[in-house]
Scaffold this motif. Structure first.
Motif, PDB file in Angstrom:
ATOM      1  N   HIS A  64      31.286  70.969  93.513  1.00 14.43           N
ATOM      2  CA  HIS A  64      30.428  70.534  94.622  1.00 14.43           C
ATOM      3  C   HIS A  64      29.269  71.485  94.896  1.00 14.43           C
ATOM      4  CE1 HIS A  64      33.661  67.718  95.237  1.00 14.43           C
ATOM      5  NE2 HIS A  64      34.508  68.714  95.416  1.00 14.43           N
ATOM      6  N   SER A  65      28.795  72.209  93.889  1.00 11.58           N
ATOM      7  CA  SER A  65      27.676  73.136  94.123  1.00 11.58           C
ATOM      8  C   SER A  65      26.526  72.977  93.131  1.00 11.58           C
ATOM      9  CB  SER A  65      28.182  74.581  94.094  1.00 11.58           C
ATOM     10  OG  SER A  65      28.655  74.909  92.800  1.00 11.58           O
ATOM     11  N   ALA A  66      26.649  72.123  92.131  1.00 12.22           N
ATOM     12  CA  ALA A  66      25.576  71.957  91.144  1.00 12.22           C
ATOM     13  C   ALA A  66      24.422  71.157  91.755  1.00 12.22           C
ATOM     14  CB  ALA A  66      26.099  71.241  89.897  1.00 12.22           C
ATOM     15  N   ASP A  67      23.232  71.665  91.547  1.00 12.74           N
ATOM     16  CA  ASP A  67      22.035  70.938  91.994  1.00 12.74           C
ATOM     17  C   ASP A  67      21.759  69.752  91.084  1.00 12.74           C
ATOM     18  OD1 ASP A  67      20.937  72.751  94.179  1.00 12.74           O
ATOM     19  OD2 ASP A  67      21.187  74.152  92.506  1.00 12.74           O
ATOM     20  N   PHE A  68      22.195  69.870  89.839  1.00 15.09           N
ATOM     21  CA  PHE A  68      21.931  68.790  88.886  1.00 15.09           C
ATOM     22  C   PHE A  68      23.005  68.737  87.812  1.00 15.09           C
ATOM     23  CE2 PHE A  68      19.994  72.506  87.011  1.00 15.09           C
ATOM     24  CZ  PHE A  68      20.301  72.395  85.658  1.00 15.09           C
ATOM     25  N   ILE A  69      23.122  67.580  87.232  1.00 15.05           N
ATOM     26  CA  ILE A  69      23.873  67.389  85.993  1.00 15.05           C
ATOM     27  C   ILE A  69      22.946  66.613  85.066  1.00 15.05           C
ATOM     28  CG2 ILE A  69      25.796  66.208  84.849  1.00 15.05           C
ATOM     29  CD1 ILE A  69      27.449  66.641  87.387  1.00 15.05           C
ATOM     30  N   LYS A  85      26.673  68.665  93.938  1.00 16.21           N
ATOM     31  CA  LYS A  85      26.707  68.758  95.394  1.00 16.21           C
ATOM     32  C   LYS A  85      26.074  67.514  96.003  1.00 16.21           C
ATOM     33  CE  LYS A  85      22.370  71.255  96.181  1.00 16.21           C
ATOM     34  NZ  LYS A  85      21.784  72.530  96.605  1.00 16.21           N
ATOM     35  N   LYS A  86      26.306  67.331  97.275  1.00 18.83           N
ATOM     36  CA  LYS A  86      25.684  66.231  98.000  1.00 18.83           C
ATOM     37  C   LYS A  86      24.169  66.392  97.874  1.00 18.83           C
ATOM     38  CE  LYS A  86      25.435  64.017 102.441  1.00 18.83           C
ATOM     39  NZ  LYS A  86      25.672  64.108 103.870  1.00 18.83           N
ATOM     40  N   ASP A  87      23.492  65.324  97.620  1.00 18.51           N
ATOM     41  CA  ASP A  87      22.041  65.287  97.420  1.00 18.51           C
ATOM     42  C   ASP A  87      21.602  65.891  96.089  1.00 18.51           C
ATOM     43  OD1 ASP A  87      21.708  64.046  99.910  1.00 18.51           O
ATOM     44  OD2 ASP A  87      21.596  65.987 100.927  1.00 18.51           O
ATOM     45  N   GLY A  88      22.542  66.182  95.202  1.00 16.67           N
ATOM     46  CA  GLY A  88      22.197  66.653  93.867  1.00 16.67           C
ATOM     47  C   GLY A  88      21.617  65.512  93.038  1.00 16.67           C
ATOM     48  N   ILE A  89      21.173  65.854  91.839  1.00 16.40           N
ATOM     49  CA  ILE A  89      20.561  64.857  90.954  1.00 16.40           C
ATOM     50  C   ILE A  89      21.380  64.747  89.677  1.00 16.40           C
ATOM     51  CG2 ILE A  89      18.515  64.223  89.617  1.00 16.40           C
ATOM     52  CD1 ILE A  89      16.823  65.705  91.648  1.00 16.40           C
ATOM     53  N   LEU A  90      21.749  63.526  89.345  1.00 13.41           N
ATOM     54  CA  LEU A  90      22.426  63.231  88.086  1.00 13.41           C
ATOM     55  C   LEU A  90      21.427  62.550  87.169  1.00 13.41           C
ATOM     56  CD1 LEU A  90      24.862  62.858  86.180  1.00 13.41           C
ATOM     57  CD2 LEU A  90      25.407  60.764  87.466  1.00 13.41           C
ATOM     58  N   ILE A  91      21.145  63.173  86.045  1.00 14.63           N
ATOM     59  CA  ILE A  91      20.257  62.614  85.024  1.00 14.63           C
ATOM     60  C   ILE A  91      21.155  62.244  83.853  1.00 14.63           C
ATOM     61  CG2 ILE A  91      18.292  63.069  83.492  1.00 14.63           C
ATOM     62  CD1 ILE A  91      17.493  65.324  85.536  1.00 14.63           C
ATOM     63  N   VAL A  92      21.243  60.955  83.547  1.00 19.47           N
ATOM     64  CA  VAL A  92      22.246  60.527  82.578  1.00 19.47           C
ATOM     65  C   VAL A  92      21.689  59.496  81.594  1.00 19.47           C
ATOM     66  CG1 VAL A  92      23.162  58.829  84.222  1.00 19.47           C
ATOM     67  CG2 VAL A  92      24.584  59.572  82.307  1.00 19.47           C
ATOM     68  N   GLU A  95      23.067  53.049  79.542  1.00 22.43           N
ATOM     69  CA  GLU A  95      22.412  51.739  79.466  1.00 22.43           C
ATOM     70  C   GLU A  95      22.466  51.004  80.793  1.00 22.43           C
ATOM     71  OE1 GLU A  95      23.933  49.483  76.224  1.00 22.43           O
ATOM     72  OE2 GLU A  95      23.491  51.038  74.769  1.00 22.43           O
ATOM     73  N   LYS A  96      23.466  51.320  81.593  1.00 26.23           N
ATOM     74  CA  LYS A  96      23.633  50.633  82.876  1.00 26.23           C
ATOM     75  C   LYS A  96      23.403  51.605  84.023  1.00 26.23           C
ATOM     76  CE  LYS A  96      26.928  47.354  81.030  1.00 26.23           C
ATOM     77  NZ  LYS A  96      28.269  46.807  81.083  1.00 26.23           N
ATOM     78  N   PRO A  97      22.829  51.112  85.122  1.00 25.17           N
ATOM     79  CA  PRO A  97      22.644  51.988  86.284  1.00 25.17           C
ATOM     80  C   PRO A  97      23.995  52.429  86.847  1.00 25.17           C
ATOM     81  CG  PRO A  97      21.921  49.736  86.758  1.00 25.17           C
ATOM     82  CD  PRO A  97      22.353  49.763  85.343  1.00 25.17           C
ATOM     83  N   LEU A  98      24.024  53.569  87.455  1.00 25.70           N
ATOM     84  CA  LEU A  98      25.230  54.067  88.106  1.00 25.70           C
ATOM     85  C   LEU A  98      24.972  54.116  89.600  1.00 25.70           C
ATOM     86  CD1 LEU A  98      26.106  57.092  85.787  1.00 25.70           C
ATOM     87  CD2 LEU A  98      27.127  54.825  85.775  1.00 25.70           C
ATOM     88  N   ASP A  99      25.867  53.582  90.368  1.00 25.08           N
ATOM     89  CA  ASP A  99      25.737  53.609  91.825  1.00 25.08           C
ATOM     90  C   ASP A  99      26.739  54.621  92.369  1.00 25.08           C
ATOM     91  OD1 ASP A  99      25.067  53.055  94.436  1.00 25.08           O
ATOM     92  OD2 ASP A  99      26.351  51.280  94.555  1.00 25.08           O
ATOM     93  N   ILE A 100      26.253  55.809  92.611  1.00 27.97           N
ATOM     94  CA  ILE A 100      27.108  56.873  93.127  1.00 27.97           C
ATOM     95  C   ILE A 100      26.504  57.331  94.442  1.00 27.97           C
ATOM     96  CG2 ILE A 100      28.094  59.148  92.696  1.00 27.97           C
ATOM     97  CD1 ILE A 100      27.688  58.522  89.661  1.00 27.97           C
ATOM     98  N   LYS A 101      27.239  57.176  95.494  1.00 22.44           N
ATOM     99  CA  LYS A 101      26.732  57.495  96.836  1.00 22.44           C
ATOM    100  C   LYS A 101      26.605  59.006  97.036  1.00 22.44           C
ATOM    101  CE  LYS A 101      28.114  53.216  98.919  1.00 22.44           C
ATOM    102  NZ  LYS A 101      27.234  52.511  98.062  1.00 22.44           N
ATOM    103  N   ARG A 104      21.318  61.528  93.975  1.00 25.01           N
ATOM    104  CA  ARG A 104      20.263  60.766  93.306  1.00 25.01           C
ATOM    105  C   ARG A 104      20.663  60.597  91.841  1.00 25.01           C
ATOM    106  NH1 ARG A 104      14.105  62.837  92.197  1.00 25.01           N
ATOM    107  NH2 ARG A 104      13.402  60.986  91.074  1.00 25.01           N
ATOM    108  N   VAL A 105      20.637  59.384  91.387  1.00 26.80           N
ATOM    109  CA  VAL A 105      21.010  59.111  90.000  1.00 26.80           C
ATOM    110  C   VAL A 105      19.789  58.579  89.252  1.00 26.80           C
ATOM    111  CG1 VAL A 105      22.481  57.785  88.441  1.00 26.80           C
ATOM    112  CG2 VAL A 105      23.383  58.563  90.655  1.00 26.80           C
ATOM    113  N   ILE A 106      19.466  59.223  88.155  1.00 23.80           N
ATOM    114  CA  ILE A 106      18.431  58.724  87.253  1.00 23.80           C
ATOM    115  C   ILE A 106      19.139  58.383  85.947  1.00 23.80           C
ATOM    116  CG2 ILE A 106      16.277  59.218  86.037  1.00 23.80           C
ATOM    117  CD1 ILE A 106      15.667  61.282  88.240  1.00 23.80           C
ATOM    118  N   ALA A 107      19.381  57.106  85.749  1.00 18.76           N
ATOM    119  CA  ALA A 107      20.088  56.636  84.555  1.00 18.76           C
ATOM    120  C   ALA A 107      19.140  55.805  83.716  1.00 18.76           C
ATOM    121  CB  ALA A 107      21.302  55.802  84.960  1.00 18.76           C
ATOM    122  N   LEU A 108      19.053  56.154  82.470  1.00 19.89           N
ATOM    123  CA  LEU A 108      18.250  55.371  81.542  1.00 19.89           C
ATOM    124  C   LEU A 108      18.833  55.535  80.145  1.00 19.89           C
ATOM    125  CD1 LEU A 108      14.882  57.048  80.604  1.00 19.89           C
ATOM    126  CD2 LEU A 108      16.799  58.246  81.609  1.00 19.89           C
TER     127      LEU A 108
END
Length: 169
Positions: A64-69, A85-92, A95-101, A104-108
């Motif tokens: 729960h401490s990473a700013d990004f993955i 962490k909360k409000d972190g960014i997941l760059i993944v 092929e499908k969008p990820l809805d993770i509350k 921020r998720v950037i999926a492509l």
């Protein structure tokens, strides 16, 4: 300081991506610490690396401490999700969008885009690197591209594609 995890499967370029980010930071006189954690020797196995940019004596990242993955696969993103962490960014690469509350998720489909636009799935990591550079000010994008000017043109184009994607997202 920002800290994060870069993950994927053995043979996808996880360690290379981590090294590129660390090298860019070092070339800008920004302290960076990184480490490989597990699975490095196994092609196709889970691979995760940690990196801290700005400060840090250890590359370890607590839950729960990473700013990004940055993840080269959807399943490895989900496997390491407990670190963000909360409000972190997941760059993944997905092929499908990820809805993770709460994040921020950037999926492509980075590897598919790389195959189509740059002639090889392996450039998917550069696309994700570009998104990372476009999302965080820790490493100046213009300076990063200047440092990488001697890299293969196709790599630079993939990184620039990612930066543009991040800015449009």
């Amino acid at each position: 300081m920002i800290q994060g995890i870069i993950c994927g499967k053995g043979g996808q370029g996880v360690i290379t991506l981590n090294a590129m980010i660390g090298t860019l930071a070092a070339n800008m006189n920004i302290p960076a610490v990184s480490a490989e954690t597990h699975g490095m020797a196994m092609r196709g196995g889970s691979v995760a690396t940690y990196i801290k940019i700005g400060q840090g004596l250890s590359a370890s990242v607590a839950e729960h401490s990473a700013d990004f993955i940055i993840s080269l696969t959807k399943d490895e993103a989900l496997r390491n999700l407990n670190f963000i962490k909360k409000d972190g960014i997941l760059i993944v690469d997905s092929e499908k969008p990820l809805d993770i509350k709460g994040i921020r998720v950037i999926a492509l489909p980075a590897s598919d885009i790389a195959e189509e636009k740059f002639g090889g799935w392996i450039y998917g990591g550069q696309v994700l690197l570009g998104i990372f550079l476009g999302c965080f000010g820790a490493i100046d994008t213009a300076k990063a591209l200047e440092i990488l000017r001697n890299a293969p043109k196709i790599s630079i184009e993939a990184i620039e594609y990612g930066v543009k994607h991040a800015q449009a997202d």
